[in-house]
Design an enzyme around this catalytic site. Structure first.
Site, PDB file in Angstrom:
ATOM      1  N   ASN A   4      26.966   1.809 -11.843  1.00 27.06           N
ATOM      2  CA  ASN A   4      26.137   2.364 -12.903  1.00 27.06           C
ATOM      3  C   ASN A   4      26.866   2.570 -14.228  1.00 27.06           C
ATOM      4  O   ASN A   4      26.236   2.648 -15.285  1.00 27.06           O
ATOM      5  CB  ASN A   4      25.578   3.703 -12.409  1.00 27.06           C
ATOM      6  CG  ASN A   4      25.031   4.564 -13.523  1.00 27.06           C
ATOM      7  OD1 ASN A   4      23.966   4.279 -14.083  1.00 27.06           O
ATOM      8  ND2 ASN A   4      25.745   5.626 -13.859  1.00 27.06           N
ATOM      9  N   TYR A  46      24.889  -5.713 -26.344  1.00 27.19           N
ATOM     10  CA  TYR A  46      24.435  -4.913 -25.205  1.00 27.19           C
ATOM     11  C   TYR A  46      23.378  -5.700 -24.423  1.00 27.19           C
ATOM     12  O   TYR A  46      23.408  -5.758 -23.187  1.00 27.19           O
ATOM     13  CB  TYR A  46      23.865  -3.591 -25.691  1.00 27.19           C
ATOM     14  CG  TYR A  46      23.417  -2.644 -24.607  1.00 27.19           C
ATOM     15  CD1 TYR A  46      24.343  -1.877 -23.900  1.00 27.19           C
ATOM     16  CD2 TYR A  46      22.065  -2.490 -24.308  1.00 27.19           C
ATOM     17  CE1 TYR A  46      23.928  -0.992 -22.913  1.00 27.19           C
ATOM     18  CE2 TYR A  46      21.646  -1.598 -23.325  1.00 27.19           C
ATOM     19  CZ  TYR A  46      22.573  -0.854 -22.630  1.00 27.19           C
ATOM     20  OH  TYR A  46      22.156   0.022 -21.654  1.00 27.19           O
ATOM     21  N   LYS A  74      23.681  -6.913 -20.456  1.00 23.57           N
ATOM     22  CA  LYS A  74      22.650  -6.463 -19.521  1.00 23.57           C
ATOM     23  C   LYS A  74      21.836  -7.647 -18.980  1.00 23.57           C
ATOM     24  O   LYS A  74      21.408  -7.630 -17.826  1.00 23.57           O
ATOM     25  CB  LYS A  74      21.743  -5.429 -20.189  1.00 23.57           C
ATOM     26  CG  LYS A  74      22.446  -4.104 -20.469  1.00 23.57           C
ATOM     27  CD  LYS A  74      23.046  -3.489 -19.212  1.00 23.57           C
ATOM     28  CE  LYS A  74      23.652  -2.127 -19.463  1.00 23.57           C
ATOM     29  NZ  LYS A  74      24.229  -1.514 -18.241  1.00 23.57           N
ATOM     30  N   ASP A  79      34.263   8.271 -12.100  1.00 20.95           N
ATOM     31  CA  ASP A  79      34.030   8.331 -13.538  1.00 20.95           C
ATOM     32  C   ASP A  79      35.383   8.479 -14.238  1.00 20.95           C
ATOM     33  O   ASP A  79      36.388   8.839 -13.606  1.00 20.95           O
ATOM     34  CB  ASP A  79      33.137   9.527 -13.893  1.00 20.95           C
ATOM     35  CG  ASP A  79      32.364   9.327 -15.184  1.00 20.95           C
ATOM     36  OD1 ASP A  79      31.141   9.122 -15.115  1.00 20.95           O
ATOM     37  OD2 ASP A  79      32.987   9.356 -16.269  1.00 20.95           O
TER      38      ASP A  79
END
Length: 264
Positions: free
Chosen positions: A98, A164, A168, A50
């Site tokens: 993710n 977005y 996706k 991260d």
């Protein structure tokens, strides 16, 4: 009881992933954190990645794993992450790609190039770069599993954030295409497509969701779905996770074949 609840209670469901090594990007919070917990509870050694080093190290400590700071929009950072996992644990078997962000702009007067690049870098490049970086490590282990976080926004129109929706949808297309493409290497590639799930990404929407009485999916439900995908044998699937429904692969319609020319 979810996998995460079992871990917190000191219980185990056996060691379905004993000896496996997993990388989780965006692992400091939300879906990544919950999935790191679920993978560890199933026996995997987890590398948490991260940009939030403080929270990422906390999750890594919680699961008895390792932390690596990583900006997934940087190809070299993805390569360094995989190298780190191999050095720490000897290889990689699972990658949960993710990390993601909301776009925050549209294509009209509110278009912002920096926000656009940031969103595409995290949501799409992060999956492409992560896959490219981890494939040699998976092949070296004789195969493995990649799960990418897409969204219901990858399965339906998203007027509130069309960019977005675009990135996706691209992740969904990658999953459907890379599934069969990577099968000869014994590498399974699938996507998980949650609705509004508990994570930082929905923070700007919480007021609207509350007004509309829209249920928020617990992160653990998404994590358990990822665990089902990882421990299963499917590839090229896009699993939807929607409040009040059992997660399962989305059933895509087959496109029409070519028609005959008029008069033939």
């Amino acid at each position: 009881m979810t996998a995460t609840e079992a871990l917190r209670g000191g219980q185990t469901d056996g060691a379905a992933l004993a000896g496996k090594v997993a990388i989780v990007t965006g692992g400091a919070s939300g879906l990544g954190r919950a999935t790191a917990l679920a993978l560890a509870q199933a026996g995997a050694r987890v590398v948490v990645a991260d940009v939030d080093a403080g929270a990422g190290r906390e999750v890594a400590d919680l699961v008895g794993g390792a932390f690596r700071a990583c900006d997934v929009s940087d190809l070299d950072a993805n390569r360094a992450l995989v190298d780190f996992a191999q050095e720490e644990y000897g290889g990689v078997d699972i990658a949960f790609l993710n990390a993601g962000v909301m776009t925050g702009c549209g294509v009209g007067e509110d278009f912002d190039l920096a926000r656009y690049r940031r969103a595409m870098g995290a949501n799409l490049d992060g999956v492409v770069f992560g896959t490219h970086a981890v494939l040699p490590a998976l092949r070296a282990r004789g195969g493995g599993a990649i799960v990418a976080t897409a969204s219901l926004a990858g399965l339906a129109a998203v007027p509130l954030d069309p960019l977005y929706g675009a990135n996706k949808h691209a992740v969904v297309g990658l999953a459907r295409s890379l599934g069969p493409a990577l099968a000869p290497d014994n590498v399974r590639f699938n996507a998980v497509c949650p609705g509004y799930a508990e994570s930082r990404i929905i923070d700007p929407l919480r007021g609207m969701l509350s007004e509309q009485e829209m249920p928020i999916i617990p992160a653990e439900v998404v994590a358990d779905t990822v665990l089902r995908i990882v421990t299963g044998d499917s590839t090229g699937e896009c699993w939807f996770v929607q409040a009040g429904r059992e997660p399962e692969p989305f059933r895509f319609r087959t496109v029409p074949g070519p028609g005959k020319p008029a008069g033939v």
